[in-house]
Write an enzyme that holds these catalytic residues in place. Structure first.
Site, PDB file in Angstrom:
ATOM      1  N   GLU C  81      -1.988  -1.370   4.863  1.00 49.59           N
ATOM      2  CA  GLU C  81      -3.354  -1.930   5.044  1.00 49.59           C
ATOM      3  C   GLU C  81      -4.204  -1.634   3.711  1.00 49.59           C
ATOM      4  O   GLU C  81      -5.223  -1.629   3.720  1.00 49.59           O
ATOM      5  CB  GLU C  81      -4.168  -1.235   6.052  1.00 49.59           C
ATOM      6  CG  GLU C  81      -3.665  -1.582   7.657  1.00 49.59           C
ATOM      7  CD  GLU C  81      -4.786  -1.090   8.549  1.00 49.59           C
ATOM      8  OE1 GLU C  81      -5.235  -2.156   8.898  1.00 49.59           O
ATOM      9  OE2 GLU C  81      -5.049   0.056   8.614  1.00 49.59           O
ATOM     10  N   HIS C 100     -10.859   3.978   4.835  1.00 44.46           N
ATOM     11  CA  HIS C 100     -10.673   3.337   6.190  1.00 44.46           C
ATOM     12  C   HIS C 100     -10.416   4.476   6.960  1.00 44.46           C
ATOM     13  O   HIS C 100      -9.425   5.310   6.567  1.00 44.46           O
ATOM     14  CB  HIS C 100      -9.397   2.382   6.045  1.00 44.46           C
ATOM     15  CG  HIS C 100      -8.996   1.881   7.325  1.00 44.46           C
ATOM     16  ND1 HIS C 100      -9.751   1.223   7.985  1.00 44.46           N
ATOM     17  CD2 HIS C 100      -7.682   2.003   7.901  1.00 44.46           C
ATOM     18  CE1 HIS C 100      -9.086   0.864   9.013  1.00 44.46           C
ATOM     19  NE2 HIS C 100      -7.822   1.371   8.811  1.00 44.46           N
ATOM     20  N   HIS C 102     -10.164   6.147  11.376  1.00 44.10           N
ATOM     21  CA  HIS C 102     -10.276   5.818  12.823  1.00 44.10           C
ATOM     22  C   HIS C 102     -10.941   6.810  13.438  1.00 44.10           C
ATOM     23  O   HIS C 102     -10.738   7.329  14.750  1.00 44.10           O
ATOM     24  CB  HIS C 102      -8.700   5.770  13.492  1.00 44.10           C
ATOM     25  CG  HIS C 102      -7.793   4.852  12.770  1.00 44.10           C
ATOM     26  ND1 HIS C 102      -6.452   5.237  12.664  1.00 44.10           N
ATOM     27  CD2 HIS C 102      -7.738   3.824  11.893  1.00 44.10           C
ATOM     28  CE1 HIS C 102      -5.720   4.409  11.995  1.00 44.10           C
ATOM     29  NE2 HIS C 102      -6.520   3.526  11.516  1.00 44.10           N
ATOM     30  N   HIS C 170      -9.918  -0.517  16.258  1.00 43.62           N
ATOM     31  CA  HIS C 170      -9.152  -0.299  15.041  1.00 43.62           C
ATOM     32  C   HIS C 170      -9.824   0.958  14.315  1.00 43.62           C
ATOM     33  O   HIS C 170      -9.142   1.839  14.310  1.00 43.62           O
ATOM     34  CB  HIS C 170      -8.708  -1.399  14.262  1.00 43.62           C
ATOM     35  CG  HIS C 170      -8.087  -1.578  13.101  1.00 43.62           C
ATOM     36  ND1 HIS C 170      -7.579  -2.232  12.322  1.00 43.62           N
ATOM     37  CD2 HIS C 170      -7.955  -0.213  12.476  1.00 43.62           C
ATOM     38  CE1 HIS C 170      -6.777  -1.739  11.095  1.00 43.62           C
ATOM     39  NE2 HIS C 170      -6.904  -0.318  11.561  1.00 43.62           N
TER      40      HIS C 170
END
Lengths: 252, 252, 252, 252
Positions: C81, C100, C102, C170
């Protein structure tokens, strides 16, 4: 040293470990306590001086008569609420260990109308029904502490022949036929409370609890071997050695 | 060194321990602070330079006049919000220690209409009512920080003669007649918040809170011995030595 | 070694610390990543090879062109990613760092219709509005991963000029003008989510959020000094040394 | 030592690590267990003697026939519920590893009518549907434990060709084509449960779950590389060395 002295020493060492476990497993913070009945005298029990369970050493352990009088105080301050222990040992000959605690997830079931009920097989040790005792009913506005045998007997009456009793705005008291089982039941009462809160958030009171028959089967089949499996883990997590439960010997 | 110097040194060491406890017990993260009134001068207080509580050393502690001016700055940056402390010491002669924090479970009670109220005996130290102060009411859109004596006094007015005040979208401030009680009340305010959230999830506002009489009894019977029991545990968990509360001595 | 080389080395060391902090503070588990724009070239960025943030060493850090091509791969496997990072650096010249993750409490706001909004002053760094990007809208059924620049640009479009974007089912992506601010905003986005969930349990959507004016004031007054205070604590908790943010130097 | 012996030794070492991970990551407390099918014989499996997963050493690992008979008991007590493993290996030739656990957040979905469904890409390994098995349906009031092959087969029937099955009032069982995937799926089943509980608190059943197509894509693209990334982190957190998954060799 006699065989009984060795046994008693092992039991007191076990009681230290039990205190450390209650601290480590978040059943107790600085408050709450655990006792054992004197293994040689039904009219005595052992309980620490007033100290946080995770700090307790063997020299903190004191012997008490059932009415809460220390046998050999040596300047130590006892817990104000030792009467919980004495009153229950007086009323319940089957009980060998008593835990009193304020574990966080159990409290909501004492201050609302939702009864705590076992929904996980590991938690059946709390029994089918857990009564709620409110000190205010008989004693009015107090500091909620069980500061006398009179209050202790009132709590013991509320407990009846059950395995645990909630105390409104205060905590709970758990009893068992052995120290290790009392610790086991206290840890899993807290776990049941947490899971019941989460289950309630999904569907209110529409929860499938264990049936009375299941609870009976689970309690019947829960051997000391199962308790040992948990105790080994807890003792090591609390940085104590693991020793199998001492074999009972007679006092003579 | 005079007796008073020794006493002051012990109090500053205690203040370091208090900071470490706030970090360890999840009352503070990098933010929040605790002060003590100068034990020899009512018009001064001690508070760390601007640093995360769990990192604080004794050399971080600064002395302030009540208006927030540092006495001997030595290049250290003070907390922007030290005015909380000075304004409360000015308005409340009975207060010897102030804690300001953002502990997580307390925040919801400042941003909703649900008042926080004591439901567990350990948590009675917050008092019957905990007012909510909203900086926006008087000061409009700000960064919410108490950056002046004017804002400090407004907060102190909202606190009134109470033991704690919530700050909308910001946190809370807890006051007490001693440092150890201020820490105790801060930890148990957070615990009450967590338990009240869980109780609310079971039955909304239909919760049995402590009665006013019970709160009075609990506060009346909560001896320093009880506070010490918690302090010993917290100090050791924060990897600090445990020392009993220093005996007060006079400044002359 | 040139001054710039020293600076770059310090920035990469800081990026290792940032990774460890994300692991320690429960923003990332084995997944999630953080990058910085190359301090000497706007068309490059640094990001670890594919590894859990808390395990990352300086030799894991790779240099990428904005399209995701590694400059000197040395056999290392990049994150699938990485296009999140390149696409945002391409679209947002003001952004110097991208996280990024979660983190657990943020996820519910991406899979329900409840928008996440700042309610605590510490959390204003997320900005007034946090848009939600759903990969399914444009790309249909995928494995949800941002596996191409096309998907990265679509995500960057959803982000627009904001500070964070949720990704349905996500996680989220947080951007900032500095690495330390990106970490700060990621930690406090997660905290806001947890507190908003708890506040919602008390009173549904009837919550007093920060006003737009308050958010602007907080962001305006949040100096690097405040970020350093948090960074020092986080670095030490992650068992890394604490170094002040390196002073920027020019590449020549 | 033959190549196969080396391989088997590496697999048993991996099984010890798997046990420690289950303990460290709060999937198991003192209870729950994980097995692997014998890599050289489809009619055998390896499972620890009855002990808390975080305490397990390689000498605790026992070999069993599918019917639960130990091959070389050496005085060790097997888990009462080993039949879960044997019955599933008998019915599911594709399965190489089985985890049985009581992880806390999963339990509510077994005692209410709310089905657990994947809402986060990391959690797709649980599959589209997770059936619920209730021992009471066929066996009435028992202690809920799977104490026979008959009960094991009934559970395996409820599992069918799925990846996980909840067990009412008891826990869950997770199966996979490899040990590391079984651990991965168990950790992320628990995480999905926690996030689903939180999402449900925001908007009841009005949650955007992963679509069937997304689940298929995620499972299809989840390479062993991704599993390794998590395993490295978990192994190190559990204070075990990290070793890549052993390359399979044939038994001859």
């Amino acid at each position: 040293m006699s065989e009984f002295s060795n046994y008693l020493e092992a039991k007191l060492d076990e009681l230290v470990t039990a205190n450390r476990i209650l601290g480590k497993e978040n059943v107790c913070d600085a408050f709450g306590h655990v006792s054992i009945r004197h293994p040689g005298r039904n009219d005595r029990y052992f309980l620490s001086r007033s100290r946080a369970p995770e700090r307790i050493e063997v020299d903190d352990l004191m012997e008490f008569a059932l009415d809460g009088d220390p046998i050999d105080q040596k300047g130590r301050t006892p817990y104000a609420e030792r009467f919980i222990h004495g009153a229950i040992y007086a009323r319940r000959p089957d009980v060998q260990s008593v835990v009193h605690n304020h574990s966080m997830n159990v409290i909501p079931f004492g201050v609302t109308q939702t009864p705590i009920k076992p929904l996980l097989h590991m938690c059946a040790s709390m029994g089918c029904d857990v009564p709620v005792w409110d000190s205010r009913d008989k004693f009015g506005d107090t500091d909620l502490l069980v500061r006398s045998m009179e209050m202790g007997y009132d709590l013991a009456d509320a407990l009846g022949d059950k395995r645990a009793v909630l105390m409104r705005g205060h905590g709970c008291t758990v009893v068992a036929k052995s120290l290790r089982l009392a610790i086991f039941a206290s840890v899993y009462l807290e776990m049941n409370a947490e899971i019941q809160l989460k289950s309630h958030s999904l569907s209110g009171d529409n929860i499938t609890f264990l049936s009375a028959g299941e609870i009976e089967q689970i309690i019947g089949s829960q051997t000391s071997f199962i308790i040992e499996r948990a105790w080994e883990r807890w003792a090591r997590r609390a940085e104590r050695s693991y020793d199998p439960e001492p074999n009972q010997v007679d006092f003579d």
